[in-house]
Design an enzyme around this catalytic site. Sequence first.
Site, short mmCIF file in Angstrom:
data_model
loop_
_atom_site.label_atom_id
_atom_site.label_comp_id
_atom_site.label_asym_id
_atom_site.label_seq_id
_atom_site.Cartn_x
_atom_site.Cartn_y
_atom_site.Cartn_z
N GLU A 174 -13.21 -53.61 -0.50
CA GLU A 174 -12.72 -55.06 0.31
C GLU A 174 -12.13 -54.77 1.55
O GLU A 174 -12.45 -55.71 2.47
CB GLU A 174 -11.79 -55.75 -0.49
N PHE B 201 -12.34 -62.60 -5.93
CA PHE B 201 -11.18 -62.97 -6.71
C PHE B 201 -10.05 -63.09 -5.44
O PHE B 201 -9.79 -61.89 -4.73
CB PHE B 201 -10.49 -62.41 -7.68
N ALA B 202 -9.17 -64.09 -5.11
CA ALA B 202 -8.30 -64.16 -4.13
C ALA B 202 -7.21 -63.03 -4.30
O ALA B 202 -6.78 -62.73 -3.23
CB ALA B 202 -7.60 -65.45 -4.02
N ASP B 203 -6.93 -62.69 -5.59
CA ASP B 203 -6.00 -61.46 -5.97
C ASP B 203 -6.51 -60.02 -5.11
O ASP B 203 -5.67 -59.26 -4.75
CB ASP B 203 -6.26 -61.25 -7.32
N PHE B 204 -7.81 -59.94 -4.64
CA PHE B 204 -8.32 -58.82 -3.92
C PHE B 204 -7.83 -58.96 -2.53
O PHE B 204 -8.16 -57.85 -1.86
CB PHE B 204 -9.86 -58.63 -4.25
N ILE B 205 -7.29 -59.81 -1.96
CA ILE B 205 -6.90 -59.76 -0.55
C ILE B 205 -5.73 -58.54 -0.19
O ILE B 205 -5.76 -58.13 0.73
CB ILE B 205 -6.11 -61.32 0.01
N GLU C 258 -19.32 -58.16 -2.62
CA GLU C 258 -19.71 -57.50 -3.79
C GLU C 258 -20.63 -58.22 -4.78
O GLU C 258 -20.12 -59.24 -5.16
CB GLU C 258 -18.58 -57.01 -4.54
N HIS D 256 -5.62 -61.48 -11.72
CA HIS D 256 -6.90 -62.34 -11.48
C HIS D 256 -6.76 -63.55 -11.40
O HIS D 256 -7.51 -64.63 -11.76
CB HIS D 256 -7.81 -61.99 -12.52
C1 LIG Z 1 -10.05 -54.53 -5.87
C2 LIG Z 1 -11.28 -55.22 -7.05
N1 LIG Z 1 -12.37 -55.69 -6.40
C3 LIG Z 1 -13.42 -56.13 -7.44
C4 LIG Z 1 -12.91 -56.19 -8.57
C5 LIG Z 1 -13.99 -56.84 -9.49
N2 LIG Z 1 -14.41 -55.73 -10.46
C6 LIG Z 1 -13.97 -55.64 -11.72
S1 LIG Z 1 -14.69 -54.32 -12.42
C7 LIG Z 1 -15.69 -54.03 -11.41
C8 LIG Z 1 -16.47 -53.10 -11.13
C9 LIG Z 1 -16.05 -51.72 -11.29
O1 LIG Z 1 -17.03 -50.89 -11.52
P1 LIG Z 1 -16.81 -49.28 -11.95
O2 LIG Z 1 -15.77 -48.64 -10.95
O3 LIG Z 1 -18.11 -48.60 -11.81
O4 LIG Z 1 -16.25 -49.37 -13.57
P2 LIG Z 1 -17.08 -49.79 -14.76
O5 LIG Z 1 -16.99 -51.31 -14.88
O6 LIG Z 1 -18.29 -49.24 -14.58
O7 LIG Z 1 -16.44 -49.25 -15.89
C10 LIG Z 1 -15.36 -54.96 -10.22
C11 LIG Z 1 -16.23 -55.18 -9.03
C12 LIG Z 1 -11.60 -56.00 -9.09
N3 LIG Z 1 -11.28 -56.07 -10.31
N4 LIG Z 1 -10.77 -55.31 -8.05
#
Ligand SMILES: Cc1ncc(C[n+]2csc(CCOP(=O)(O)OP(=O)(O)O)c2C)c(N)n1
Lengths: 336, 323
Positions: free
Chosen positions: A70, A93-97, A29, A139
Amino acid sequence: MAKMMYRDAVRLTIAEEMERDESVVVLGEDVVGGMGTDGGPEAIGGIWSTSTGLFDKFGANRVIDTPISESAIVGAAAGLALSGKRPVAELMFADFIGVSLDQIWNQIGKFRYMFGGKTRCPAVIRMAYGGGYNAAAQHSQCAHQILTGMAGLKVVMPSTPEDVRGLLRTALRGDDPVMFLEHKALYAVEGEVPDGDWTIPFAHARQVTSGEDVTVLATGLMVGIAEAAAEAAAEDGIGVDLIDLRTTSPLDEEAILDSVEVTGRLVIVDEAPPRCSLATDLAALVANKAFSSLKAPIEMVTAPHTPVPFASELEQAYLPSPDDVEAAVRKTLAYR
Amino acid sequence: MQLSRDELIQAYRKMATIRAFEERLHDIIATGEIAGFTHLYCGQEAVAVGVCEHLAIEDKIVSTHRGHGHCLAKGCDVTGMMKEIWGSREGLCKGKGGSMHIADIDKGMLGANGIVGAGAPIAVGAAMSCKLDGEGRVAITFSGDGACNQGTTFEAMNMAVVTKAPCIFVFENNHYSEHTGFEYAVGTQKDIASRAEAFGMKVWRADGCDFFAVHDTMREILEYVRAGNGPAAVEFDTERFYGHFEGDPQNYRGEGELDRIRETRDCLKIFRQKVTEAGLLDEAVIDELNEAAEADVDAAVEASRAADRPTAEDVLTDVYVEY
Ligand SMILES: Cc1ncc(C[n+]2csc(CCOP(=O)(O)OP(=O)(O)O)c2C)c(N)n1
């Protein structure tokens, strides 16, 4: 010798390996950052700046920006690896495993064994782990204790830019799945890195400080914490044999047992909560294989058995500190 | 616009409170006084308020990492939230959760979430619970255009349809997930609503920068879902005024994009224009509401600065099992 930051060591090593071996591909990502925006590709270049410039250099076929998915990222890494490529997937982030656990636990980690040794699965899954950023419970976690517990995975935890270079090369050139855990509080740390194309084998611990009074085991961010404690203890003439394990799977058992044989005292420092953890695993190893060398109970300095808290005061209390480690060193020495 | 003067005032006041809350956080975070990752909702106020104004306390919402607006719209206390973001032990979650994890179960606010896509399945469960209680209550999940790419969201949509759970999937399309464009990451290209439709749900689409469009759409959706027709989905087209998180340099934005959306797509400005042109509220009333919102936020900031800090012992409270 060149001086570089931990994050630059990650990026440089990936870039060099991509150049060396056409089968190395990067996915994750925002590893390109800016895809589908007016700013365009490379507007950001990865959330940790560990992939900046790779897209411009190697193009969209080898640097693949993915949606927030993921399961599909790790699963695609598995498929790429099974069909001859060497994927480097970033989980941010490792949390996302958590989201991709089936693909890690039941798929990637088991192919070689389930398929009777007839396949290789050279997938490197990179992720940033650990606390210190007030990033709260989802996180800030460690993942090594979970991943190390899964048969089939190799788990790497570099603590210096030099180790990033040597260990990442080994990971990218090996034929097995590797979980490469980068501590987010180390990204901006600088260190000297030797030139040339050298590697660090797995299960090859590093002696950080040497001493004959007490053995201290640590990984990742905890190495620096333990080093500060060792320096403080040295002022009172206490000699700490501090060992950075570098990989938790495979594990350099010999280095641990040899050291404990000399010191007879052991302190284990681990950022993860204590139950079913790296700390308990190492304690069991030493109790089992070096029992007669021990002169005192094994001390464990770990986070408490709670999720990672948000507020600064709470997070400071949560994470092991140099004072905690020094106290444990003194406690084990005071035992008669 | 089938709203009474009081309802208009209440809705605007909430939008203005979210705006003031977020703008103030933006300023304070730049000084370093608050720590942690903070994702501001500024620009999307009409969605949270347009949705939540229809809800009773017994209706549930599940939020995202960008959750301040949803929390405030559902009735969470301004000061309790500010104290939480400040990391105080007097905060809504005792300083343990922070910006990304604010929850207030008593208000039907089942939590912001740091894991993208984690909210939708939780909302389906909450909706099943509403169905069991049989009182016409609903659960709402807010998701971004990024979150709609998670398997969890897909699974939740299908399960909601299969179980006829009174769950409403609110997709806030602000065109970005972190630093990646919607056109790149959402393979259907057209929109998110068509995906939800493919799962067998009735879907709606509306302009998320127009409070009245959101509010009217939600009225229809709620009528449909409360009548026992199962889940529904809606996609609101909206804008994010700040970066993905505070500190994001935003160099993926187009030239002049931020000025343009502030000028033409600001839901507070659009609201003001609509109600004043229709003679429903005059400019002075709107100005007063803005001032009142600022005063609420002033008080919350002051209280947060003075609030109790947590101590080391607090790390060990509220765990399921202590060792
Ligand atoms: C499972 C997971 N993957 C990646 C992330 C990192 N992350 C946090 S917010 C985000 C983007 C989210 O986008 P969207 O759903 O469009 O919401 P917006 O930020 O536009 O409000 C990402 C990739 C996360 N927090 N959790």
